[in-house]
Scaffold this active site. Structure first.
Site, mmCIF file in Angstrom:
data_model
loop_
_atom_site.group_PDB
_atom_site.id
_atom_site.type_symbol
_atom_site.label_atom_id
_atom_site.label_comp_id
_atom_site.label_asym_id
_atom_site.label_seq_id
_atom_site.Cartn_x
_atom_site.Cartn_y
_atom_site.Cartn_z
ATOM 1 C CG HIS A 157 -0.293 0.065 2.542
ATOM 2 N ND1 HIS A 157 0.086 1.248 3.141
ATOM 3 C CD2 HIS A 157 0.046 -0.925 3.416
ATOM 4 C CE1 HIS A 157 0.629 0.989 4.326
ATOM 5 N NE2 HIS A 157 0.623 -0.316 4.516
ATOM 6 C CB CYS B 198 1.108 -4.085 5.260
ATOM 7 S SG CYS B 198 -0.368 -5.079 5.587
#
Length: 526
Positions: free
Chosen positions: A427, A446
């Site tokens: 992301h 992440c």
């Protein structure tokens, strides 16, 4: 009577010689006929194989495969003929003795027995049956160590969840029948990085053999070396870089010149550092890592290469992330088509080593906050400030907390999903300054991408309806929009602290999750 006997004997000799002359008066001395030696045939059936493993239980791991092999051979020996061990057997033994060249410190469970078979100075006390079986077991032992490495249970305990390479014993069996090479054939090809690291291991072993490199000495209050500075330490840096090839010539000058600065920048680039025009204490510290430690790092990463299925790198398109390098690559048709710096998980929330299939791109995403963050950060924040949710642009949604789309969203303006049980994805992020740091382990697990728009453009290159302008507009729309990729893209998140790039340069990266030490311990213990 005696004279008559002599006459008969002399006459016989003359007649015999005369009868065996050629037209050129050449005498042919006939050799006595020799009886042909029968082909050696040793019966090795299931009973003899079972007895062998009762005597040598440490090799029982290979029993099933060995039984299949001899059954295929018609219960006949594989390695012996009338002259002794066939040439291919000796080749195998030499390969076994060369295990250190493969980065392995391993010893066959019955090393003394196998040495007796091949060393001329030793007496082989094994029967022919046990000799043949012992060599066969050496063959499978070698194949397992070099081509497979640690078993899957061990690698999973090391938190390595990428697809494991399967060891095809049938391929090795075929090699025996054809007396062909047991390495580097098309069917037993390794992950290409393995061969590159093996060459680097040779180079660094040679450096070690020649004495390695000396530590660079600087004062305790050392701050930096810059262009024009003069010091003994500068000459030491020059020598150090010359040994590893970062500097092509060693002038032995103690003056910091442009040639040295250029060499240091090249060194920094291949050690995960941002190239600078000055030489800092951190660079000296990196250069002072001794050669034996570098060799351990190479060996550790050669073992990791054994776990990678070489078929992965043959994919037409895939994404790879190397955690210690803090880089993401898109590989298309065997070439690097895109590179981006990334931020990975902190030591407490490590990014998982695994693979997935990228399926979705989400523009202007919500961030559904994990329960752990709700417990650790959001609930304490709400307890202190009743307007905490509104200030953070958070809202309750079906029993969950999520952050609204927008430039301040923790996922940034776009995310890339490859559904998995680890809840890991790529992301964007509003915290752009983190990408300027050399160590970029800051996330909750992440992977944050420095160039998210460019990654979206790269992945949607084959969809003409999604132009860069449309992608940018969707990222800033403030309304979540999902896009399903027409073709899923494999994603591989790995962990390599030594890597040879496509230009042949070896790169060393900091062991951010401290994974090397436990693996080198396993390798040396085994």
């Amino acid at each position: 009577m005696k004279s008559f006997s002599k006459f008969l004997i002399l006459s016989f000799v003359i007649i015999t010689i005369s009868c065996n002359k050629t037209n050129k008066d050449t005498i042919i001395l006939k050799k006595p006929l020799q009886k042909e030696t029968a082909e050696l045939k040793i019966a090795i059936d299931s009973n003899t194989i079972s007895k062998f493993y009762q005597t040598y239980p440490k090799l029982a791991l290979y029993q099933a495969e060995v039984f299949k092999l001899y059954k295929k051979q018609g219960t006949k020996q594989l390695w012996l003929d009338n002259k002794g061990v066939v040439e291919f057997g000796n080749t195998l033994f030499n390969k076994y003795r060369g295990l250190p060249d493969e980065g392995l410190k391993a010893s066959f469970p019955y090393n003394e027995k196998i040495n007796q078979v091949f060393e001329r100075t030793l007496e082989n006390k094994l029967s022919q049956i046990d000799t043949d079986l012992m060599i066969t077991n050496l063959y499978f032992y070698y194949a397992e160590k070099v081509f497979h490495g640690f078993d899957e249970k061990t690698t999973q305990s090391l938190e390595w969840l990428l697809p494991r390479k399967k060891l095809n014993y049938q391929v090795f069996s075929d090699s025996i029948f054809h007396n062909s090479a047991i390495s580097d054939s098309k069917k037993n090809k390794m992950f290409s990085q393995y061969y590159k690291l093996r060459e680097v291991l040779k180079q660094y072993r040679e450096i070690e053999k020649n004495g390695g490199w000396k530590a660079i000495e600087v004062s305790n209050d050392f701050k930096n070396f810059k262009l024009g500075d003069s010091a003994v330490g500068i000459a030491q840096i020059r020598e150090r870089l010359y040994i590893t090839g970062d500097l092509k010539e060693n002038s032995k000058s103690a003056v910091c010149d442009t040639v040295l600065i250029s060499a240091v920048k090249n060194y920094e680039l291949h050690h995960g550092k941002t190239p600078k025009n000055i030489i800092l204490p951190e660079h000296i510290k990196e250069m002072n890592v001794n050669v034996s430690d570098r060799i351990k790092t190479i060996i550790v990463n050669m073992e990791r290469c054994r776990w990678i299925d070489p078929e992965l790198e043959k994919g037409k398109e895939f994404i790879e992330v190397n955690i210690p390098e803090f880089k993401l690559y898109v590989i298309r048709d065997g070439e690097i088509s895109f590179i981006s710096p990334v931020v990975v998980g902190k030591a407490m929330t490590k990014t998982v080593i695994f693979s997935g299939m990228m399926q979705y791109i989400v523009f202007s995403p919500y961030w559904v906050i994990p329960q752990s963050i709700i417990n650790q950060e959001i609930k304490p924040g709400m307890a202190k400030d009743k307007d905490y949710l509104a200030k953070k642009q958070l809202e309750w949604n079906n029993g969950q907390v999520r952050q609204l789309p927008g430039k301040n969203n923790s996922l940034g303006l776009v995310k890339f999903l490859f559904p998995n049980s680890n809840n890991i994805y790529f992301h964007d992020t509003p915290a752009k300054s983190l990408f300027e740091r050399e160590n970029r382990a800051f996330s909750h697990g992440c992977v944050r991408v420095a160039k998210p728009k460019e990654l979206a453009v790269e992945l949607l290159k084959n969809d003409p309806s999604w132009t860069p302008e449309r992608i940018d507009k969707a990222m800033h729309a403030g309304k979540e929009k999902w896009y399903t990729l027409k073709k899923k893209v494999p994603v591989y998140i790995g962990y390599f602290t030594a890597w040879v790039d496509r230009n042949g340069n070896v790169n060393f990266y900091d062991d951010v999750y401290q994974r090397d030490e436990s693996l080198i311990k396993l390798l040396t213990e085994k």
